[in-house]
Design a protein around this motif. Structure first.
Motif, PDB file in Angstrom:
ATOM      1  N   PRO A 114      62.237 -15.725  47.767  1.00 39.31           N
ATOM      2  CA  PRO A 114      63.178 -16.362  46.923  1.00 39.31           C
ATOM      3  C   PRO A 114      63.148 -18.136  46.840  1.00 39.31           C
ATOM      4  N   ARG A 115      63.620 -18.843  45.822  1.00 42.25           N
ATOM      5  CA  ARG A 115      63.889 -19.998  45.600  1.00 42.25           C
ATOM      6  C   ARG A 115      65.141 -20.311  46.108  1.00 42.25           C
ATOM      7  N   PHE A 116      65.011 -21.476  47.003  1.00 42.74           N
ATOM      8  CA  PHE A 116      66.618 -21.662  47.506  1.00 42.74           C
ATOM      9  C   PHE A 116      66.832 -23.208  46.937  1.00 42.74           C
ATOM     10  N   GLY A 117      68.302 -23.248  46.678  1.00 49.96           N
ATOM     11  CA  GLY A 117      68.485 -24.724  46.512  1.00 49.96           C
ATOM     12  C   GLY A 117      69.057 -25.431  47.856  1.00 49.96           C
ATOM     13  N   ALA A 118      70.074 -24.891  48.462  1.00 46.31           N
ATOM     14  CA  ALA A 118      70.549 -25.447  49.612  1.00 46.31           C
ATOM     15  C   ALA A 118      69.711 -24.941  50.815  1.00 46.31           C
ATOM     16  N   VAL A 119      69.497 -25.774  51.716  1.00 52.71           N
ATOM     17  CA  VAL A 119      69.187 -25.157  53.257  1.00 52.71           C
ATOM     18  C   VAL A 119      69.976 -25.970  54.168  1.00 52.71           C
ATOM     19  N   GLU A 120      70.104 -25.230  55.446  1.00 58.05           N
ATOM     20  CA  GLU A 120      70.926 -26.159  56.369  1.00 58.05           C
ATOM     21  C   GLU A 120      70.159 -26.146  57.684  1.00 58.05           C
ATOM     22  N   VAL A 121      70.545 -27.311  58.165  1.00 57.59           N
ATOM     23  CA  VAL A 121      70.192 -27.801  59.528  1.00 57.59           C
ATOM     24  C   VAL A 121      71.199 -27.717  60.628  1.00 57.59           C
ATOM     25  N   ALA A 122      70.763 -27.483  61.755  1.00 63.91           N
ATOM     26  CA  ALA A 122      71.660 -27.402  63.103  1.00 63.91           C
ATOM     27  C   ALA A 122      71.736 -28.854  63.204  1.00 63.91           C
ATOM     28  N   LYS A 123      70.987 -29.887  63.358  1.00 60.22           N
ATOM     29  CA  LYS A 123      71.106 -31.256  63.736  1.00 60.22           C
ATOM     30  C   LYS A 123      70.684 -32.385  62.599  1.00 60.22           C
ATOM     31  N   ALA A 124      71.676 -33.057  62.111  1.00 67.17           N
ATOM     32  CA  ALA A 124      71.463 -33.765  60.980  1.00 67.17           C
ATOM     33  C   ALA A 124      70.449 -34.914  61.587  1.00 67.17           C
ATOM     34  N   GLU A 125      70.147 -35.233  62.580  1.00 66.04           N
ATOM     35  CA  GLU A 125      68.868 -35.943  62.918  1.00 66.04           C
ATOM     36  C   GLU A 125      67.594 -35.514  62.478  1.00 66.04           C
ATOM     37  N   ASN A 126      67.574 -34.235  62.398  1.00 68.29           N
ATOM     38  CA  ASN A 126      66.115 -33.622  61.845  1.00 68.29           C
ATOM     39  C   ASN A 126      66.010 -33.765  60.400  1.00 68.29           C
ATOM     40  N   ILE A 127      67.024 -34.302  59.572  1.00 71.39           N
ATOM     41  CA  ILE A 127      66.850 -34.084  58.186  1.00 71.39           C
ATOM     42  C   ILE A 127      65.768 -35.196  57.673  1.00 71.39           C
ATOM     43  N   PRO A 128      65.486 -36.357  58.143  1.00 72.10           N
ATOM     44  CA  PRO A 128      64.385 -37.239  57.857  1.00 72.10           C
ATOM     45  C   PRO A 128      62.831 -36.351  57.756  1.00 72.10           C
ATOM     46  N   ARG A 129      62.697 -35.963  59.175  1.00 67.16           N
ATOM     47  CA  ARG A 129      61.790 -35.190  59.558  1.00 67.16           C
ATOM     48  C   ARG A 129      61.226 -33.824  58.349  1.00 67.16           C
ATOM     49  N   LEU A 130      62.268 -33.185  58.099  1.00 64.30           N
ATOM     50  CA  LEU A 130      62.278 -32.297  57.237  1.00 64.30           C
ATOM     51  C   LEU A 130      62.033 -32.366  55.851  1.00 64.30           C
ATOM     52  N   VAL A 131      62.572 -33.576  55.533  1.00 61.20           N
ATOM     53  CA  VAL A 131      62.238 -34.196  54.145  1.00 61.20           C
ATOM     54  C   VAL A 131      60.802 -34.427  54.076  1.00 61.20           C
ATOM     55  N   ALA A 132      60.319 -35.280  55.107  1.00 64.31           N
ATOM     56  CA  ALA A 132      59.039 -35.873  54.878  1.00 64.31           C
ATOM     57  C   ALA A 132      58.140 -34.728  54.920  1.00 64.31           C
ATOM     58  N   GLU A 133      58.327 -33.316  55.963  1.00 62.44           N
ATOM     59  CA  GLU A 133      57.203 -32.574  56.155  1.00 62.44           C
ATOM     60  C   GLU A 133      57.245 -31.356  54.773  1.00 62.44           C
ATOM     61  N   HIS A 134      58.410 -31.260  54.283  1.00 62.06           N
ATOM     62  CA  HIS A 134      58.581 -30.018  53.297  1.00 62.06           C
ATOM     63  C   HIS A 134      59.240 -30.650  51.695  1.00 62.06           C
ATOM     64  N   ALA A 135      58.773 -31.740  51.636  1.00 62.03           N
ATOM     65  CA  ALA A 135      59.534 -32.290  50.273  1.00 62.03           C
ATOM     66  C   ALA A 135      60.903 -31.738  49.977  1.00 62.03           C
ATOM     67  N   LEU A 136      61.637 -31.725  50.679  1.00 59.63           N
ATOM     68  CA  LEU A 136      62.850 -31.353  50.464  1.00 59.63           C
ATOM     69  C   LEU A 136      63.858 -32.446  49.626  1.00 59.63           C
ATOM     70  N   ASP A 137      64.654 -32.156  48.992  1.00 61.15           N
ATOM     71  CA  ASP A 137      65.958 -33.300  48.671  1.00 61.15           C
ATOM     72  C   ASP A 137      66.724 -33.452  49.869  1.00 61.15           C
ATOM     73  N   PRO A 138      67.155 -34.750  50.380  1.00 65.85           N
ATOM     74  CA  PRO A 138      68.045 -34.831  51.350  1.00 65.85           C
ATOM     75  C   PRO A 138      69.698 -34.316  50.748  1.00 65.85           C
ATOM     76  N   ALA A 139      69.749 -34.555  49.511  1.00 64.65           N
ATOM     77  CA  ALA A 139      71.085 -34.149  48.895  1.00 64.65           C
ATOM     78  C   ALA A 139      71.340 -32.795  48.946  1.00 64.65           C
ATOM     79  N   LYS A 140      70.313 -32.171  49.137  1.00 64.90           N
ATOM     80  CA  LYS A 140      70.853 -30.597  49.268  1.00 64.90           C
ATOM     81  C   LYS A 140      70.532 -29.815  50.714  1.00 64.90           C
ATOM     82  N   ILE A 141      70.609 -30.689  51.767  1.00 68.06           N
ATOM     83  CA  ILE A 141      70.592 -30.263  52.961  1.00 68.06           C
ATOM     84  C   ILE A 141      71.846 -30.365  53.546  1.00 68.06           C
TER      85      ILE A 141
END
Lengths: 240, 109
Positions: free
Chosen positions: A175-202
């Motif tokens: 399925p297509r997800f809008g929101a995704v969740e992280v356990a550690k906010a410091e991982n957000i920049p890496r995930l955004v870079a690696e998976h083309a995620l929108d940081p506003a939806k994490i």
């Protein structure tokens, strides 16, 4: 307006959570932390959600959210949020309970699975072991949640186990997800870079298994009003 | 050994057979696709119990020789369709993963 949230909390019904993480204590802790939204998301069950809502009535500024952290057949943890208690209970009874692995909990080895009322009275213990993967895949589970008016998002995608990215390697086409969740906010920049995620939806949730781990007012969502319909409608808009 | 020879030797059921002539080299077993992506090698006989369509995407990424779903696992319909669309050799078997790996090794993969 911006509202603080923690949409991933475990109560004493999850075998791995502290026994003093009762529905009443969790509601109290969420209120002390000045959270606007707090979701109870026990493993494969919504059994303490009704009591959590009852307890939250004592805290006028707190909006309780009915949820479950489902372990799908791929062994991906999926946070499922519902419009209300009835929909959450219907999801458990109609969709999840029939496909739980028929293994009984061993409280001495895995921890107790305590059902409580809003005054910390023990109502009983769930006999099914709530940790193993349920026999429903990620896409079917997500569709079932949405059919009840709820929204689902993959939990802690930055973790090496039970996260969508560790299990599936990359986001699936469906399925297509809008929101995704992280356990550690410091991982957000890496995930955004690696998976083309929108940081506003994490989302950054605590996944608290102990009272002391409930998030403070650190992460916020911009909503017209602090209600569950507004919250779910935001997540729906993210995947549109 | 070629894909077709391995499939015949191990009694695999084809979900989508490839051309059958590719040389299969090396064995890899794993279900966590993030690990498979970084550890499986081109031409591998890859055994997994993961039925998600991402198995096909990862098989393409690592250029796996053939993929076998073990332990009686059925592919999700989208996974079978993706294997066909992308030309990935996808098989299934009732045997557990370890048994398939041992049989593949004995056959000379």
């Amino acid at each position: 307006m911006r509202f603080a949230y923690d949409l991933h909390l475990h109560s004493c019904l999850s075998p791995c959570a502290d026994d003093d993480a009762t529905p009443a204590n969790l509601a109290g802790m969420a209120a002390v932390q000045e959270l606007a939204f707090a979701a109870l998301t026990d493993h494969n069950t919504c059994g303490n959600v009704r009591s959590f809502f009852e307890a939250a009535k004592e805290h006028p500024g707190l909006v309780p959210v009915a949820g479950m952290e489902l372990c799908t057949s791929e062994e991906i943890h999926l946070v499922c949020l519902f419009p209300g208690v009835e929909e959450a209970e219907r999801f458990e009874e109609g969709t999840v309970r029939p496909v739980r692995v028929p293994v009984k909990n061993d409280p001495a080895r895995f921890g107790r699975q305590i059902k409580m009322d809003a005054e910390d009275t023990v109502l009983g213990e769930e006999e099914d072991w709530l940790i193993p993967a349920a026999g429903i895949d990620l896409e079917s589970a997500t569709e079932a949640v949405r059919a009840l008016g709820g929204e689902a998002f993959p939990a802690h995608i930055d973790r090496p186990s039970y996260g969508l990215l560790s299990v599936l390697g990359m986001f699936p086409a469906r399925p297509r997800f809008g929101a995704v969740e992280v356990a550690k906010a410091e991982n957000i920049p890496r995930l955004v870079a690696e998976h083309a995620l929108d940081p506003a939806k994490i989302l950054a949730d605590s996944d608290a298994h102990r009272l002391m781990d409930v998030n403070g007012a650190e992460h916020f969502l911009d909503l017209p009003e602090p209600t569950v319909p507004a919250l779910l409608s935001l997540f729906r808009s993210w995947r549109a | 050994m070629t894909e077709a020879e391995v499939a015949a030797a191990l009694g695999l059921e084809a979900i989508h057979a490839g051309e059958g002539t590719r040389e299969i080299k090396g064995i890899y077993a794993g279900d966590l696709l993030s690990r498979v992506m970084s550890h499986a090698k081109a031409g591998n006989f890859w055994v997994t119990i993961m039925a998600n369509p991402n198995v096909v995407a990862v098989a393409m990424l690592v250029d796996a020789g053939m993929v076998v779903l073990a332990e009686g696992v059925e592919p999700e319909p989208a996974a079978a369709a993706a294997a066909k669309a992308k030309g990935i050799a996808l098989y299934r078997s009732e045997k557990p993963a370890a048994e398939l790996c041992i049989a593949a090794a004995a056959a000379g993969v």
